[in-house]
Design an enzyme around this catalytic site. Structure first.
Site, PDB file in Angstrom:
ATOM      1  N   HIS A 219       0.862  -1.193   0.000  1.00 39.73           N
ATOM      2  CA  HIS A 219       0.000   0.000   0.000  1.00 39.73           C
ATOM      3  C   HIS A 219       0.893   1.236   0.000  1.00 39.73           C
ATOM      4  CE1 HIS A 219      -3.812   2.107   1.826  1.00 39.73           C
ATOM      5  NE2 HIS A 219      -3.084   2.949   1.096  1.00 39.73           N
TER       6      HIS A 219
ATOM      7  N   ASP B 295       1.690   7.109   2.070  1.00 40.35           N
ATOM      8  CA  ASP B 295       2.263   8.289   1.406  1.00 40.35           C
ATOM      9  C   ASP B 295       3.448   8.771   2.233  1.00 40.35           C
ATOM     10  OD1 ASP B 295       0.025   8.838  -0.678  1.00 40.35           O
ATOM     11  OD2 ASP B 295      -1.041   8.600   1.221  1.00 40.35           O
TER      12      ASP B 295
ATOM     13  N   GLU C 291     -11.203   3.448   6.076  1.00 40.60           N
ATOM     14  CA  GLU C 291     -10.135   4.320   6.609  1.00 40.60           C
ATOM     15  C   GLU C 291     -10.853   5.422   7.394  1.00 40.60           C
ATOM     16  OE1 GLU C 291      -8.110   6.607   3.579  1.00 40.60           O
ATOM     17  OE2 GLU C 291      -6.456   7.173   4.921  1.00 40.60           O
TER      18      GLU C 291
ATOM     19  N   HIS D 114       1.295   4.849  -2.458  1.00 41.72           N
ATOM     20  CA  HIS D 114       0.934   5.704  -3.602  1.00 41.72           C
ATOM     21  C   HIS D 114       2.214   6.356  -4.095  1.00 41.72           C
ATOM     22  CE1 HIS D 114      -3.405   5.459  -2.500  1.00 41.72           C
ATOM     23  NE2 HIS D 114      -2.897   5.314  -1.286  1.00 41.72           N
TER      24      HIS D 114
END
Ligand code: HPA
Ligand code: ZN
Length: 331
Positions: free
Chosen positions: A14, A276, A197, A16
């Site tokens: 996971h 991120d 989330e 980005h």
């Protein structure tokens, strides 16, 4: 323990790519491509990274991505992430990219995916890091826009393993994308989706039943629904959890309140990821270290979390067995 966690063989599911754009590189690209950004220094960029929720973050994250223009920029972005993986002994990665963030600014789909894939290929040959790529649809945009993006992806299906769903969860329930996900599956792609989330537990049930996902991204709000928890345990449905992201975006007020180890101890297939990293204060090692510091993560638990990631990955059985053997040998 920090050193041990850094050397632990790891897998990231996971991440980005646009979220790995470090402020220094954002600044450099802004100058290289003559793109105006509302910051005078790298320090000012870092200071702006204070978020109260997911939307706060997304606003600044989409703005940051505007400095990415040329194929080389997408290559450099991906390569910088892979170098970090090398440093942190991440052996396999399954990153997301947000095509629409770029195509909406007039950048060609081919420019984005060619830059990323070329770097991923070099990661494999030069760094020994294997990878598969996931195309995410932005859920604040329409179903029709997702269909257009999927059509743009068709000439590049050899470079894409799965589709995902990200961006603002509140007000954008997953069923809006049932048909485009069905089309993606028809094209031979696997599916994943961000759910639970900020959104409620029923969103997780929907991505399981309607989008037929192979993994749930985040999924921490499953704790609100005991029947769903039992289902996740029974089916060993993987959750790609991102601890530092969850505290930065105030999904949990403190890391000490994070439920990842409770879920792990109950037998949920939870994994650790950075989401991120340029925005949330750390890559995968920093996430493991933070769990050790806030929740006394043990070596045994850390190895179990990586084992879960290997089992949840989209590689073939032989590659999984090789990674599992390396993990087992690590003491
Ligand atoms: N949630 C939703 N969308 C995102 C995220 C996230 O954590 N990171 C990048 N896009
Ligand atoms: Zn995410």
């Amino acid at each position: 323990m920090k050193k041990w966690l850094n050397k632990l063989p790891k897998v990231e599911l996971h991440l980005h790519l646009e979220g790995s754009l470090e402020p220094e590189f954002m600044f450099e690209l802004a100058m290289r491509n003559k793109v105006m950004i509302p910051f005078k220094s790298v320090q000012q960029i870092r200071q702006a990274y204070q978020f109260d929720n997911l939307q706060d973050f997304l606003d600044i994250y989409y703005q940051g991505a505007e400095v990415l223009i040329e194929e080389q920029d997408f290559y450099d972005l991906t390569w910088a992430y892979l170098l970090k993986c090398k440093e942190q002994n991440v052996l396999h990665v399954e990153p997301f990219f947000d095509a629409q963030t770029h195509t909406d600014r007039g950048i060609k789909f081919a420019t984005v995916i060619n830059g990323i894939s070329h770097a991923l290929q070099d990661g494999e040959t030069k760094l020994g890091i294997s990878s598969v790529l996931i195309l995410c649809f932005l859920r604040h945009l329409s179903e029709q826009q997702a269909f257009i993006t999927l059509a743009q992806a068709i000439p590049f299906l050899d470079k894409i393993k799965a589709v995902g769903l990200d961006s603002a969860e509140k007000g954008n329930p997953p069923e809006k994308f049932s048909r485009v996900f069905a089309k993606a599956r028809e094209l031979g792609l696997l599916t994943v989706a961000h759910a639970g989330e900020e959104g409620p537990a029923p969103f997780i049930t929907t991505v399981l039943d309607d989008l037929l996902v192979s993994r749930i991204d985040h999924g921490v709000n499953a704790m609100q629904d005991e029947a769903l928890m039992k289902r996740l345990i029974k089916t060993q449905m993987p959750l790609t959890v991102c601890p530092l992201s969850n505290t930065k975006l105030k999904v949990f007020a403190e890391l000490s309140e994070h439920t990842i180890l409770k879920m792990l101890n109950r037998g949920v297939c939870v994994t650790v990821n950075s989401d991120d990293p340029a925005y949330f204060g750390g890559y995968i090692t920093e996430n493991f270290v933070a769990l050790h510091e806030a929740l006394n993560l043990t070596k045994k638990q850390a190895k179990q979390l990586v084992e879960n990631s290997i089992n949840a990955s989209f590689i073939d059985d032989q590659a999984k067995q090789a990674l599992l053997a390396m993990l087992k040998a690590y003491q």
